[in-house]
Design an enzyme around this catalytic site. Structure first.
Site, PDB file in Angstrom:
ATOM      1  N   ARG A 129     -69.713  35.036 -16.655  1.00  0.00           N
ATOM      2  CA  ARG A 129     -68.836  35.250 -17.562  1.00  0.00           C
ATOM      3  C   ARG A 129     -67.684  36.106 -17.025  1.00  0.00           C
ATOM      4  O   ARG A 129     -68.007  37.133 -16.404  1.00  0.00           O
ATOM      5  CB  ARG A 129     -69.383  35.636 -18.947  1.00  0.00           C
ATOM      6  CG  ARG A 129     -68.127  35.882 -20.266  1.00  0.00           C
ATOM      7  CD  ARG A 129     -69.174  36.611 -21.115  1.00  0.00           C
ATOM      8  NE  ARG A 129     -68.117  36.531 -22.444  1.00  0.00           N
ATOM      9  CZ  ARG A 129     -68.331  35.987 -23.329  1.00  0.00           C
ATOM     10  NH1 ARG A 129     -69.338  35.090 -23.632  1.00  0.00           N
ATOM     11  NH2 ARG A 129     -67.555  36.202 -24.390  1.00  0.00           N
ATOM     12  N   ARG A 158     -74.931  38.966 -26.619  1.00  0.00           N
ATOM     13  CA  ARG A 158     -75.154  37.843 -27.455  1.00  0.00           C
ATOM     14  C   ARG A 158     -75.436  36.551 -26.304  1.00  0.00           C
ATOM     15  O   ARG A 158     -76.413  35.891 -26.199  1.00  0.00           O
ATOM     16  CB  ARG A 158     -74.400  37.461 -28.654  1.00  0.00           C
ATOM     17  CG  ARG A 158     -74.967  36.649 -29.700  1.00  0.00           C
ATOM     18  CD  ARG A 158     -74.253  36.271 -30.884  1.00  0.00           C
ATOM     19  NE  ARG A 158     -73.466  37.700 -31.432  1.00  0.00           N
ATOM     20  CZ  ARG A 158     -73.915  38.274 -32.379  1.00  0.00           C
ATOM     21  NH1 ARG A 158     -74.921  38.191 -32.821  1.00  0.00           N
ATOM     22  NH2 ARG A 158     -73.422  39.356 -32.887  1.00  0.00           N
ATOM     23  N   THR A 159     -74.542  36.348 -25.703  1.00  0.00           N
ATOM     24  CA  THR A 159     -74.679  35.086 -24.800  1.00  0.00           C
ATOM     25  C   THR A 159     -75.582  35.429 -23.759  1.00  0.00           C
ATOM     26  O   THR A 159     -76.154  34.318 -23.634  1.00  0.00           O
ATOM     27  CB  THR A 159     -73.207  34.734 -24.350  1.00  0.00           C
ATOM     28  OG1 THR A 159     -72.408  34.663 -25.435  1.00  0.00           O
ATOM     29  CG2 THR A 159     -73.171  33.744 -23.485  1.00  0.00           C
ATOM     30  N   HIS A 180     -65.238  28.044 -23.242  1.00  0.00           N
ATOM     31  CA  HIS A 180     -66.648  28.425 -23.386  1.00  0.00           C
ATOM     32  C   HIS A 180     -67.490  27.436 -23.699  1.00  0.00           C
ATOM     33  O   HIS A 180     -67.813  27.018 -24.811  1.00  0.00           O
ATOM     34  CB  HIS A 180     -66.462  29.409 -24.592  1.00  0.00           C
ATOM     35  CG  HIS A 180     -67.817  30.387 -24.847  1.00  0.00           C
ATOM     36  ND1 HIS A 180     -68.890  30.139 -23.929  1.00  0.00           N
ATOM     37  CD2 HIS A 180     -68.053  31.138 -25.799  1.00  0.00           C
ATOM     38  CE1 HIS A 180     -69.979  31.105 -24.360  1.00  0.00           C
ATOM     39  NE2 HIS A 180     -69.265  31.562 -25.563  1.00  0.00           N
ATOM     40  N   LYS A 211     -66.796  48.301  -6.257  1.00  0.00           N
ATOM     41  CA  LYS A 211     -66.453  48.925  -4.889  1.00  0.00           C
ATOM     42  C   LYS A 211     -65.475  48.081  -4.112  1.00  0.00           C
ATOM     43  O   LYS A 211     -65.184  48.090  -3.268  1.00  0.00           O
ATOM     44  CB  LYS A 211     -67.821  48.930  -4.010  1.00  0.00           C
ATOM     45  CG  LYS A 211     -68.905  49.744  -4.417  1.00  0.00           C
ATOM     46  CD  LYS A 211     -70.154  49.570  -3.767  1.00  0.00           C
ATOM     47  CE  LYS A 211     -71.291  50.018  -4.542  1.00  0.00           C
ATOM     48  NZ  LYS A 211     -72.725  49.450  -4.192  1.00  0.00           N
TER      49      LYS A 211
END
Ligand SMILES: [Zn+2]
Length: 1285
Positions: A1081, A1032-1033, A1109, A1060
């Site tokens: 994020r 969504r974000t 947020h 890695k």
């Protein structure tokens, strides 16, 4: 589907019915099926057949939505029914009902006083200072700051209910304590009350934000009387040009900003040339019927067309059509025993009357008399409260005295006027002296007032209360009250406002009794009357100077007006002829004092003035060259002289040639050799019209005119006219020549009279001079030809108005038109009324069509046989400044398909006729006209020529360009977020927040309007790095970037090199080398901040674990701001798992920037963490903790729901127990406010029942959409672009 106004009540009544029914009628004209929803008895009793379907139902969101779902209409029209439909606009919109006209978002931007106020501030428009307040203390602080008096009203009220004006702290306190309780639940709005100001009502119809028509009405009373009770005057009589321009500008900005499509109304307050906006309603107003009728332009029909998307051309009706309308209120005080008769900010009138007059005095008296007022015969009582009013009224009192009235006055008033030398008799009251400390006198021997009024010895009472016009708290014991009440009870006319009193006295002086009925203002006609533009005759011989016994400027221009001609071009063959500066100035002076209609003067070409004449060119109508023998001294035989004139005279100003027979070809040839345009006068013969056709077909720059005598008379008529009288140049030709003219009608550019009057004696003499009078007969003859089908109305208007203007570069005469009766049949008499020549060659001809009325520059110049404007009214149009662009819009329109809107006079006109607004002159595409008519128009920008528009311009493009691209291309500036990372909400100040929100709102408006914003970040790249899945974000950010024209590269935890073993810092550093901005994020708190330290590009934190947020918090606040209008003063309740909910942590911190109250409702153990609560408390924000939603629902403006995860509970039972208390259901929400919102960051589990989704208060899906706009704003700002700065 049209929504009506609902039940009648004070403030919402038949005026809105008129609008709704007018709208239905226009919809029907446009062949739409209509549905009406309304619930007042008129709808059923009188208007039941106006719609195809009528619902007699309540106008509420639920009912309207039910009908909407049942009927599936193309859309709903809300703006015709007053405030009630507007109130449910947003609710309907949110349920996806299609609202026609202005977008409900924009309606809300105007109705919501916070949003509207911010908008005005942004646009630099002034407003009276105001504030919403919830306690007495801050109310007093505010009032003291702005200064008394202040207007106090409860929040969310209509039509001024429960408003009051406070003049002191004490009054404020009394009012706030008695009239309404003031608290969080019931805030009051207090605004600065401006004294001695003028109030102005503006009614507008706009399309896509561009104003199409506008009416301005001024209040007679000083500001403070509710507009429903005020005496309105339109067109305004007292507003100066400067104020007018400001009104125009404010209206333009508001229309554009709100992107209005349809009607809107603004109320302005004017003082010292400063204008402030009090209110704006995006709908019709109470005054729409009044201005429509007075200005003779149906605002509602026009608005309806616009709403349907039919292109409509703008029209300037502001200065009306030669009459003034005054609307006065009608009160029912006589039915309301004991009620006081003063006016205030609350509306009190129960009806209104409007009348027309030639001026406001006439109209005012008529209106007053229509409400039952009688003009006083002998005695008047004065009782004036304040010294200021006594002084203001002094000149009026003197007039009353001069008019012979016996004046009585209360003691104080009487003393004052006696001292000022007016004979006034004092009168004592006999009733008890209670409550009036100023009056300690005992009863005298004077006649007792009560008896006096009871015996009807007074014809009028002028009683001006101490604080008239402002307050409504009435002391029912004063003399003033008693006097007013007695007057009402005994039906003695009563005036209680100083401005009305002054207007009344002036009106009584000016009219000297009851105004007589005047047909042109008071009568409507059922005749087939149509409006045509003012006609222009480019060939008129005035005979002054030299032969004024034949004609002079006064008589000639009277004849012109009587013939529907509002502008003449006067020929130079006078005595002396106009051939140089001295003669031009001489004739110009004569014309200035005598002409009644507008004019321009020809300069004559003589054998000697080739250079001199050219110098006069800018002032001249044109140059006239006489090449044949006629009634002149200016004949040019030598062709070298022709050539000199043709060369010297500026090409952009016409040359007109009297060139018959072979001279026609000769002059055309010579002009074409030196490539200059030439205009051939009075073409009469087959050979002449043939050569002109040939020339035009070869593209030569030639235009021509034809006169009525050659169109309607021929050699066959000579016997009837008489040989001497029939003398004319060019002579009357054969019937064959005549037929040839009609056959070549398509290449004839102009009709002109060649009005050449001579006296009857001269015409009947041995040597009759050639020439006919023609001004008074040309239009009836042409109308008759239209009637017979020989001409079209377009021919008439093109050749007698449009082409003369184009070819001679003549300016537009504003508010100038001719009303003709199309069906009137009459026989042309032996002589017409106004020309001095007293004969006509057309005598005895039967014609159909007559001139009814001529309006010149807003004045009625001629009506039914009378010329009303005096000599000297006419103006030399060459003295006018260059044509200004349309004041109303600032730009011109191209569409010419669209009609002049209906007016009462146009009802019988055909579609073709309805195109006749003279506005569209300027819009005719010259190339098109040239092809069609083969007319040559002057090349290049002539002195007064109207520059043609690029043909592709449309309203829509213009609307877009005005507000957007220009700012993007030229005024891009860096915002203070430029290049910065956005890691936490704590970094934002209030100012930055406002910048972000304003820009987000701009993004929202633009996206909703379908504007393309993709040049804002074109070419930029956003890297989206998600170490934690959140489709969504990341979707919201990606959509935001792409809408701004940028592109997105995406990395997630699975594909990244992190797998890695690469560090976060390295991954980010690599990605930033590809991108301009990074969205990151990460599940780990603080990770984003860490990464940003190594990064030269801005990073936007899209969430890091239970940390921050910030963009979610921003979009939450933006949602509140958009939905409610403001954040300040709100009570915000957060519900759910507040312990683990990262979004509520950021939100709570961000909200400390506003004056809010926070409430928390959470299951045991899941409450707001201590560090957040301490932070909030430290910022001084009150916060309370509750256990059940129900306990706090009543006060809550914003209910912020968050997800509760079952696994956080100790047991299933515990979870089930809590759940029931923390779920939003329609049932629960019946306990909530009507105006509040429910938010949720989504996804929800079962905190909100899906049944609630259709409730307008459910804001959570809109919240997600707002997120995209906020992200668009952030991306633009960190990239250094803010189109709003
Ligand atoms: Zn002539």
């Amino acid at each position: 589907m049209v929504l009506g106004s609902g039940v009648y009540r004070i403030g919402s009544s038949v005026e809105f019915d008129w609008c709704a029914v007018g709208c239905l009628r226009e919809l029907k004209n446009q062949e739409k099926k209509t549905i009406m929803v309304n619930y007042n008895p008129e709808t059923v009793s009188t208007d039941y057949d106006m719609s195809d379907r009528l619902y007699f139902e309540e106008i509420s969101f639920e009912v309207v939505m039910d009908i909407y779902k049942l009927e599936h209409p193309d859309g709903v029209i809300l703006c015709m029914g007053g405030q009630l439909p507007n109130n449910i606009a947003m609710d309907l919109h949110r349920q996806q009902a299609i609202i026609l006209g202005t977008s409900p978002d924009m309606i809300d931007n105007a109705e919501n006083r916070f949003k509207f106020s911010r908008m005005l501030d942004r646009k630099g428009i002034l407003q009276p200072r105001w504030k919403e307040l919830t306690d007495l203390e801050s109310a007093i602080d505010f009032c003291e700051e702005v200064g008394y008096p202040c207007l106090v009203r409860p929040s969310y009220v209509l039509s001024g209910a429960a408003m009051n004006v406070a003049f002191s702290n004490q009054e404020l306190e009394t009012y706030l304590k008695s009239a309404s309780q003031v608290n969080k639940e019931h805030p009051v709005v207090i605004s600065k009350y401006i004294l001695d100001a003028k109030e102005i009502d503006v009614d507008v119809v706009a399309s896509d934000g561009v104003i199409l028509c506008m009416a301005v009405s001024e209040h007679v009373e000083n500001a403070g009387v509710h507009s429903g009770d005020a005496t309105l005057v339109t067109p305004p009589q007292d507003i100066n040009n400067q104020t007018f321009e400001k009104i125009n500008e404010i209206a333009r900005v508001i229309a554009e900003t709100l992107d209005v499509t349809g009607p809107f109304n603004m109320q302005l307050i004017a003082k010292d040339n400063e204008l402030k906006v009090i209110e704006c309603n995006v709908r019709v107003s109470r005054s729409f019927p009044f201005v429509s009728k007075t200005l003779d332009h149906d605002f509602v029909a026009m608005a309806t067309k616009v709403i349907l998307g039919i292109p409509v051309e703008p029209i300037n009706v502001i200065s009306g059509c030669g009459k003034v309308g005054v609307k006065v209120p009608q009160f029912s005080f006589s039915r309301l025993s004991g009620a006081d008769v003063t006016l205030g900010v609350e509306m009190a009138s129960t009806g209104e009357v409007a009348c027309f007059g030639e001026n406001r005095y006439e109209a005012y008296l008529k209106s007053l008399m229509s409400t039952g007022f009688r003009i006083p015969k002998k005695a008047i009582l004065l009782s004036v409260g304040t010294f200021k009013h006594k002084m203001e009224l002094l000149p009026s009192v003197r007039i009353l005295h001069k008019l012979g009235y016996k004046l009585y006055a209360s003691m104080g008033t009487g003393d004052f006027y006696t001292e000022h030398g007016v004979e006034v008799e004092g009168v004592q009251w006999t009733f008890d002296h209670i409550g009036d400390p100023d009056d300690a006198r005992a009863d005298g021997e004077l006649m007792h007032l009560a008896d006096f009024i009871a015996r009807r010895e007074l014809d009028l009472v002028i009683n001006l209360p101490m604080r008239g016009g402002a307050r409504r708290v009435s002391s029912f014991s004063t003399h003033g009250y008693r006097t007013r009440r007695l007057a009402v009870d005994y039906a003695v006319p009563l005036v209680t406002d100083v401005k009305c009193a002054k207007l009344l006295v002036k009106a009584m002086l000016r009219c000297g009794g009851a105004p007589p009925m005047k047909t042109h203002t008071d009568c409507m006609t059922s005749r087939n009357i149509i409006k045509l533009p003012g006609f222009i005759d480019v060939h008129v011989h005035v005979r002054e100077p030299g032969a004024t016994y034949k004609e002079d400027f006064a008589s000639c221009t009277a004849a012109a007006l009587a013939g529907g001609v509002t502008m003449i071009c006067a020929m130079p063959n006078t005595n002396p002829p106009v051939i140089d500066r001295a003669s031009y100035d001489y004739v110009s002076t004569l014309a200035r004092v005598s002409a009644r209609c507008d004019y321009a003067l020809f300069v004559g070409a003589s054998t000697t003035n080739c250079e001199l004449a050219a110098e006069l060119a800018p002032q001249a109508a044109a140059l006239k060259m006489y090449l044949n023998e006629t009634f002149t001294t200016l004949k040019l035989d030598d062709m070298t002289i022709w050539q000199k004139h043709l060369q010297n005279w500026p090409k952009k100003i016409p040359i007109c040639a009297h060139a018959e027979r072979e001279k026609t070809g000769a002059i055309i040839l010579m002009a074409s050799l030196i490539d200059r345009p030439i205009h051939i006068c009075h073409v009469a013969r087959k050979e002449e019209i043939s050569i002109i056709r040939a020339a035009k077909e070869r593209g030569l720059k030639v235009t021509c005119e034809v006169c009525p005598q050659h169109l309607f008379l021929c050699t066959d008529d000579i016997d009837r006219i008489g040989k001497g009288r029939a003398e004319v140049r060019p002579v009357l030709c054969s019937a064959e020549d005549q037929a040839e003219l009609w056959k070549n009608m398509d290449i004839i550019d102009i009709f002109a009279t060649d009005h050449a009057p001579h006296s009857v004696e001269e015409k009947d003499s041995e040597k009759p001079p050639p020439g006919y009078p023609g001004l008074e007969t040309i239009l009836p003859l042409l109308l008759n030809a239209v009637h017979q089908g020989r001409l079209t109305m377009d021919d008439l208007i093109n050749k007698f108005h449009k082409n003369p203007r184009k070819i001679f570069n003549l300016p537009e005469q504003s508010n100038t038109y001719v009303e003709v009766d199309m069906d009137y049949e009459w026989t042309i008499p032996q002589a017409l009324e106004f020309s001095k020549s007293k004969w006509t060659p057309f005598a005895g001809m039967r014609v159909c069509g007559a001139i009814h009325r001529v309006t010149l520059r807003g004045e009625i110049a001629y009506v039914e046989g009378q010329v009303l404007v005096p000599p000297g009214f006419g103006q030399n149009v060459r003295d006018w400044p260059m044509p200004k662009k349309q004041l109303l819009t600032g730009t011109e329109k191209v569409e010419k398909e669209t009609s002049r809107p209906n007016s009462s006079l146009d009802v019988h006109s055909s579609l073709d006729l309805s195109r006749l607004s003279d506005l569209d002159i300027d819009q005719v595409d010259p190339i098109k006209v040239e092809n069609k008519l083969n007319v040559h128009f002057n090349e290049g920008p002539g002195l007064r020529s109207v520059s043609p528009l690029p043909p592709q311009t449309t309203i829509r493009q213009r609307c877009d360009s005005s507000s957007y691209p220009q700012t993007v291309t030229s005024q891009r500036q860096r915002s203070d977020l430029f290049g910065k990372s956005i890691l936490t909400v704590d970094t934002f100040g209030k100012e930055t927040l406002n910048d972000i929100f304003n820009l987000a709102q701009f993004m929202k408006t633009s996206v909703n309007k379908g504007r393309v914003l993709d040049d804002i970040l074109r070419g930029k790249v956003m890297a989206s790095i998600f170490y934690e899945v959140s489709t969504r974000t990341s979707g919201s950010f990606a959509a935001a970037m792409q809408r701004l024209g940028g592109s997105v590269i995406h990395t997630d935890a699975t594909s990244s090199s992190a797998k890695k073993g690469e560090t976060l810092e390295d991954s980010v550093t690599v990605m930033t080398s590809y991108a301009d901005v990074v969205v990151l994020r990460h599940p780990e708190p603080g990770a984003v901040a860490r990464a940003s330290r190594h990064c030269r590009k801005p990073i936007i934190n899209a969430g890091d674990g239970v940390g921050e947020h910030p963009t979610q918090a921003l979009l939450d606040v933006f949602t509140i701001r958009e939905e409610i209008g403001t954040v300040n003063g709100l009570t915000i309740t957060m519900v759910g798992d507040l312990k683990n909910g990262r979004t509520v942590h950021s939100l709570a911190r961000l909200l400390t920037l506003y004056q809010v109250q926070l409430q928390y409702v959470s299951p045991p153990g899941l409450g707001m963490p201590k560090h957040i609560m301490e932070y909030v408390a430290y910022k001084g924000i009150p916060q309370r903790v509750f256990e059940r939603i129900e306990d706090v629902l009543g006060d809550t403006h914003v209910l912020y729901m968050t997800r509760i995860q079952r696994e956080r509970f100790v047991s299933v039972e515990e979870y089930e127990k809590t759940r029931g208390l923390l779920v939003v259901t329609p049932q629960l929400m019946t306990k909530a406010r009507r105006r509040m919102i429910v938010m949720h960051p989504l996804p929800r589990v079962d905190e909100i029942s899906p049944e609630f989704d259709s409730d307008p208060r459910a804001a959570y899906f809109r919240q997600a959409e707002y997120g995209m706009y906020v992200r668009m704003a952030l991306l633009a700002m960190v990239s250094g672009v803010n189109p709003l700065i």
